[in-house]
Design a protein around this motif. Structure first.
Motif, PDB file in Angstrom:
ATOM      1  N   ASP A 222      54.301  22.329  55.894  1.00 20.60           N
ATOM      2  CA  ASP A 222      55.158  22.810  56.440  1.00 20.60           C
ATOM      3  C   ASP A 222      56.892  23.764  55.641  1.00 20.60           C
ATOM      4  O   ASP A 222      56.851  23.641  54.673  1.00 20.60           O
ATOM      5  N   ASN A 223      56.291  25.450  56.479  1.00 17.96           N
ATOM      6  CA  ASN A 223      56.618  26.016  55.854  1.00 17.96           C
ATOM      7  C   ASN A 223      58.569  25.715  55.436  1.00 17.96           C
ATOM      8  O   ASN A 223      59.152  26.206  53.953  1.00 17.96           O
ATOM      9  N   GLY A 224      59.724  24.977  56.369  1.00 22.24           N
ATOM     10  CA  GLY A 224      60.615  24.270  55.755  1.00 22.24           C
ATOM     11  C   GLY A 224      60.817  23.719  54.504  1.00 22.24           C
ATOM     12  O   GLY A 224      61.999  23.601  53.882  1.00 22.24           O
ATOM     13  N   VAL A 225      59.299  22.948  54.731  1.00 24.87           N
ATOM     14  CA  VAL A 225      59.535  22.112  53.051  1.00 24.87           C
ATOM     15  C   VAL A 225      59.064  22.862  52.240  1.00 24.87           C
ATOM     16  O   VAL A 225      59.440  22.418  50.887  1.00 24.87           O
ATOM     17  N   VAL A 226      58.392  23.402  52.000  1.00 30.29           N
ATOM     18  CA  VAL A 226      57.945  24.722  51.225  1.00 30.29           C
ATOM     19  C   VAL A 226      59.079  25.692  50.121  1.00 30.29           C
ATOM     20  O   VAL A 226      59.400  25.392  48.857  1.00 30.29           O
ATOM     21  N   VAL A 227      60.178  26.275  51.120  1.00 32.83           N
ATOM     22  CA  VAL A 227      61.525  27.224  51.128  1.00 32.83           C
ATOM     23  C   VAL A 227      62.304  25.750  50.299  1.00 32.83           C
ATOM     24  O   VAL A 227      62.443  26.294  49.220  1.00 32.83           O
ATOM     25  N   HIS A 228      62.101  24.824  50.834  1.00 31.55           N
ATOM     26  CA  HIS A 228      63.477  23.706  50.305  1.00 31.55           C
ATOM     27  C   HIS A 228      62.825  23.623  48.610  1.00 31.55           C
ATOM     28  O   HIS A 228      63.921  23.758  47.827  1.00 31.55           O
TER      29      HIS A 228
ATOM     30  N   MET B 116      59.119   3.920  66.940  1.00 34.91           N
ATOM     31  CA  MET B 116      59.220   5.570  67.392  1.00 34.91           C
ATOM     32  C   MET B 116      59.117   6.285  65.110  1.00 34.91           C
ATOM     33  O   MET B 116      59.305   5.300  65.007  1.00 34.91           O
ATOM     34  N   VAL B 117      58.865   7.422  65.259  1.00 32.28           N
ATOM     35  CA  VAL B 117      58.383   8.076  64.145  1.00 32.28           C
ATOM     36  C   VAL B 117      58.962   9.140  63.889  1.00 32.28           C
ATOM     37  O   VAL B 117      59.131   9.641  65.061  1.00 32.28           O
ATOM     38  N   VAL B 118      60.190   9.696  63.444  1.00 30.13           N
ATOM     39  CA  VAL B 118      60.234  10.520  62.827  1.00 30.13           C
ATOM     40  C   VAL B 118      60.451  11.050  61.627  1.00 30.13           C
ATOM     41  O   VAL B 118      60.492  10.302  60.851  1.00 30.13           O
ATOM     42  N   SER B 119      59.410  11.852  61.204  1.00 30.36           N
ATOM     43  CA  SER B 119      58.767  13.301  60.318  1.00 30.36           C
ATOM     44  C   SER B 119      58.359  13.784  59.922  1.00 30.36           C
ATOM     45  O   SER B 119      57.520  14.052  59.146  1.00 30.36           O
ATOM     46  N   ALA B 120      59.213  15.428  60.725  1.00 29.02           N
ATOM     47  CA  ALA B 120      58.553  16.326  60.952  1.00 29.02           C
ATOM     48  C   ALA B 120      58.078  16.462  61.347  1.00 29.02           C
ATOM     49  O   ALA B 120      56.056  17.298  60.686  1.00 29.02           O
ATOM     50  N   VAL B 121      57.357  15.751  62.532  1.00 32.65           N
ATOM     51  CA  VAL B 121      55.804  15.655  62.778  1.00 32.65           C
ATOM     52  C   VAL B 121      55.330  16.341  64.224  1.00 32.65           C
ATOM     53  O   VAL B 121      56.091  16.508  65.563  1.00 32.65           O
TER      54      VAL B 121
ATOM     55  N   TYR C  84      66.537   0.012  67.232  1.00 32.84           N
ATOM     56  CA  TYR C  84      65.063   0.855  67.393  1.00 32.84           C
ATOM     57  C   TYR C  84      64.649   0.902  65.472  1.00 32.84           C
ATOM     58  O   TYR C  84      65.506   1.887  64.914  1.00 32.84           O
ATOM     59  N   THR C  85      63.636   0.043  65.848  1.00 34.89           N
ATOM     60  CA  THR C  85      63.483   0.648  64.189  1.00 34.89           C
ATOM     61  C   THR C  85      62.442   1.647  64.311  1.00 34.89           C
ATOM     62  O   THR C  85      61.305   2.680  65.223  1.00 34.89           O
ATOM     63  N   VAL C  86      62.695   2.907  63.369  1.00 34.88           N
ATOM     64  CA  VAL C  86      62.425   4.069  63.194  1.00 34.88           C
ATOM     65  C   VAL C  86      62.103   4.266  61.643  1.00 34.88           C
ATOM     66  O   VAL C  86      61.867   4.346  60.752  1.00 34.88           O
ATOM     67  N   GLY C  87      60.768   4.696  61.516  1.00 35.32           N
ATOM     68  CA  GLY C  87      59.520   5.039  60.196  1.00 35.32           C
ATOM     69  C   GLY C  87      59.691   6.425  60.148  1.00 35.32           C
ATOM     70  O   GLY C  87      59.898   7.143  60.978  1.00 35.32           O
ATOM     71  N   THR C  88      59.818   6.890  58.587  1.00 35.20           N
ATOM     72  CA  THR C  88      59.771   8.069  58.211  1.00 35.20           C
ATOM     73  C   THR C  88      59.378   8.257  56.706  1.00 35.20           C
ATOM     74  O   THR C  88      59.651   6.952  56.293  1.00 35.20           O
ATOM     75  N   ASP C  89      58.757   9.034  56.960  1.00 30.86           N
ATOM     76  CA  ASP C  89      57.597   9.094  55.202  1.00 30.86           C
ATOM     77  C   ASP C  89      59.057  10.542  54.562  1.00 30.86           C
ATOM     78  O   ASP C  89      59.270  11.965  54.786  1.00 30.86           O
ATOM     79  N   ALA C  90      60.090   9.699  54.118  1.00 29.63           N
ATOM     80  CA  ALA C  90      61.188   9.993  53.188  1.00 29.63           C
ATOM     81  C   ALA C  90      60.409  10.397  51.614  1.00 29.63           C
ATOM     82  O   ALA C  90      62.109  10.792  51.163  1.00 29.63           O
ATOM     83  N   ALA C  91      59.450  11.697  51.947  1.00 34.61           N
ATOM     84  CA  ALA C  91      59.336  12.545  50.958  1.00 34.61           C
ATOM     85  C   ALA C  91      59.461  13.789  51.373  1.00 34.61           C
ATOM     86  O   ALA C  91      58.349  14.661  51.043  1.00 34.61           O
ATOM     87  N   TYR C  92      59.919  14.410  52.041  1.00 35.58           N
ATOM     88  CA  TYR C  92      59.914  15.452  52.152  1.00 35.58           C
ATOM     89  C   TYR C  92      61.056  16.227  53.133  1.00 35.58           C
ATOM     90  O   TYR C  92      61.667  16.506  54.521  1.00 35.58           O
ATOM     91  N   ALA C  93      62.057  16.777  52.015  1.00 32.06           N
ATOM     92  CA  ALA C  93      63.210  17.914  52.294  1.00 32.06           C
ATOM     93  C   ALA C  93      62.907  19.180  52.851  1.00 32.06           C
ATOM     94  O   ALA C  93      62.022  19.124  52.255  1.00 32.06           O
ATOM     95  N   PRO C  94      63.508  18.717  53.636  1.00 28.80           N
ATOM     96  CA  PRO C  94      65.280  19.031  53.793  1.00 28.80           C
ATOM     97  C   PRO C  94      65.436  17.941  55.123  1.00 28.80           C
ATOM     98  O   PRO C  94      66.090  17.019  55.694  1.00 28.80           O
ATOM     99  N   PHE C  95      63.711  18.101  56.104  1.00 25.87           N
ATOM    100  CA  PHE C  95      63.901  16.876  56.859  1.00 25.87           C
ATOM    101  C   PHE C  95      64.409  15.489  56.941  1.00 25.87           C
ATOM    102  O   PHE C  95      64.950  14.705  57.156  1.00 25.87           O
ATOM    103  N   GLU C  96      63.425  14.848  55.635  1.00 25.87           N
ATOM    104  CA  GLU C  96      63.977  13.531  55.788  1.00 25.87           C
ATOM    105  C   GLU C  96      63.430  13.252  53.874  1.00 25.87           C
ATOM    106  O   GLU C  96      62.534  13.187  53.574  1.00 25.87           O
ATOM    107  N   SER C  97      64.761  12.415  53.236  1.00 28.88           N
ATOM    108  CA  SER C  97      64.256  12.238  51.518  1.00 28.88           C
ATOM    109  C   SER C  97      64.986  10.914  51.816  1.00 28.88           C
ATOM    110  O   SER C  97      65.840  10.348  52.052  1.00 28.88           O
TER     111      SER C  97
END
Ligand code: ARG
Length: 284
Positions: free
Chosen positions: A204-210, A110-115, A50-63
Motif C-alpha cells: 500500500d502506498n501510504g505504508v511504502v512512502v512512510h 471488527m478489524v481495522v487494519s488498512a483493509v 467492542y474488540t478490534v483486531g489490528t495488525d499493528a505492523a503497518y505504520a502510519p495506519f497501525e503500529s
C-alpha cells in the motif's frame, strides 16, 4: 354479650382484621419495600466494549510505540467513531494471517487494519463505508531500473502474504511463480529489499512512502503505476452484525461532517484529504 365480651370480641376482631390487613398489605408491598424503587429503577445500559483486531505492523495506519501501545491513523479514526457512536473499543494486536478468521469466529467484533474492500472479502465479512483511498506502490533500491509494474516480471518481488499487493504480484508473475517472496508483515518484506533478498516490494502506498521516508539509510525509491487499481479501506465487521455496522457508519459520517476526520488525516498525512469528487470524476 357482656360489655367485657363485646370489647374482647372487638379486640379479637380488630386484631384479626389488623392482622389480615397487615398480611394483605405485606403481600402487596413485599415486592416494593421502601428501598425497592431505588433498586428497581432501570440501571443505565452498560456501555458496550467492542474488540478490534489490528495488525499493528503497518505504520502510519497501525503500529506499536515504544510503550507497546497500539497507535496510528486507523486507531484514531476508530476511537473517534466510537466516541461519537457511544461505544468503547479495545484494540488487540492480531497477526494479518488469521485476522479475518478471528473476525469470522467472533474473537474480534471488527478489524481495522488498512483493509481494502474487495468483492471476495465481502463474501465473508461486512464492511463499513470506505474511509481511506489507497493504491499499490512499488519500492525498489535507488539505483533500480524499474520504471513500471510490468518491469517486475523477471525480478524477485516481496509482498505481505494475503494482501492486495500479493494479489497484484501473483497476477503479474503467475500463481506458481517462485520469484514471489511472501512475508508475514510488510516491514519484513521491506527489510529484505534493503538486504538485497528481493528486488522490489509491492504494498500500500501510504505504508511504502512512510517506510522509505523513515529509513533513508535503506536508499529506496518508489515507483507508481496507473495500472494499479484504486483501493478503498473499510472497517471489517463480523458478517451479520447489522447493529455494529450501523453504529460505525453513523460515527464515520459524523466525524467526517464535523471535521474530526480531516483533523486526524492532517495529523498523520500533513494535509487534509484531496477532494474526492473531481479526482474520481477525472479518472472516469
Ligand atoms: N490494504 C491491503 C489489503 O487489504 C494491505 C493491508 C495490510 N494491513 C496490515 N495492517 N498489515 O490487503
Amino acid at each position: 354479650m357482656t360489655a367485657l365480651s363485646t370489647r374482647r370480641f372487638l379486640q379479637l376482631a380488630g386484631i384479626t382484621a389488623a392482622g389480615l390487613f397487615l398480611a394483605a398489605c405485606g403481600k402487596k408491598e413485599e415486592p416494593t419495600p421502601p428501598p425497592a424503587p431505588v433498586a428497581s429503577a432501570p440501571a443505565p445500559a452498560p456501555v458496550k466494549v467492542y474488540t478490534v483486531g489490528t495488525d499493528a505492523a503497518y505504520a502510519p495506519f497501525e503500529s506499536q510505540n515504544e510503550k507497546g501501545e497500539i497507535v496510528g491513523f486507523d486507531i484514531e479514526v476508530v476511537k473517534a467513531i466510537a466516541a461519537k457512536a457511544g461505544f468503547e473499543v479495545k484494540f488487540v494486536n492480531t497477526p494479518w494471517e488469521g485476522i479475518f478468521n478471528a473476525l469470522g469466529q467472533g474473537d474480534r467484533d471488527m478489524v481495522v487494519s488498512a483493509v481494502t474492500i474487495t468483492e471476495e472479502r465481502k463474501q465473508t465479512m461486512d464492511f463499513s463505508n470506505p474511509y481511506f483511498d489507497a493504491a499499490q506502490l512499488i519500492a525498489v533500491k535507488e539505483d533500480s531500473k524499474v520504471a513500471k509494474f510490468g518491469d517486475l516480471k523477471k525480478l524477485k518481488v516481496g509482498v505481505q502474504t494475503g494482501t492486495t499487493g500479493d494479489e497484484a504480484v501473483t497476477k503479474l508473475l503467475g500463481k506458481n511463480s517462485t520469484a514471489i517472496k511472501r512475508f508475514e508483515s510488510t516491514p519484513l518484506a521491506l527489510k529484505e529489499l534493503e538486504s538485497g533478498g528481493v528486488d522490489a516490494v509491492v504494498a500500500d502506498n501510504g505504508v511504502v512512502v512512510h517506510y522509505v521516508a523513515n529509513n533513508p539509510g535503506g536508499k529506496f525509491k518508489t515507483v507508481s503505476d496507473p495500472e494499479f487499481v484504486p483501493e478503498q479501506y473499510g472497517i471489517a465487521i463480523k458478517k451479520g452484525n447489522a447493529e455494529l455496522l450501523g453504529l460505525v457508519n453513523k460515527g464515520l459520517a459524523d466525524i467526517k461532517a464535523d471535521g474530526t476526520y480531516d483533523k486526524i488525516y492532517t495529523q498523520f498525512f500533513g494535509a487534509p484529504p484531496a477532494a474526492a469528487a473531481p479526482a474520481s470524476a477525472a479518472s472516469k
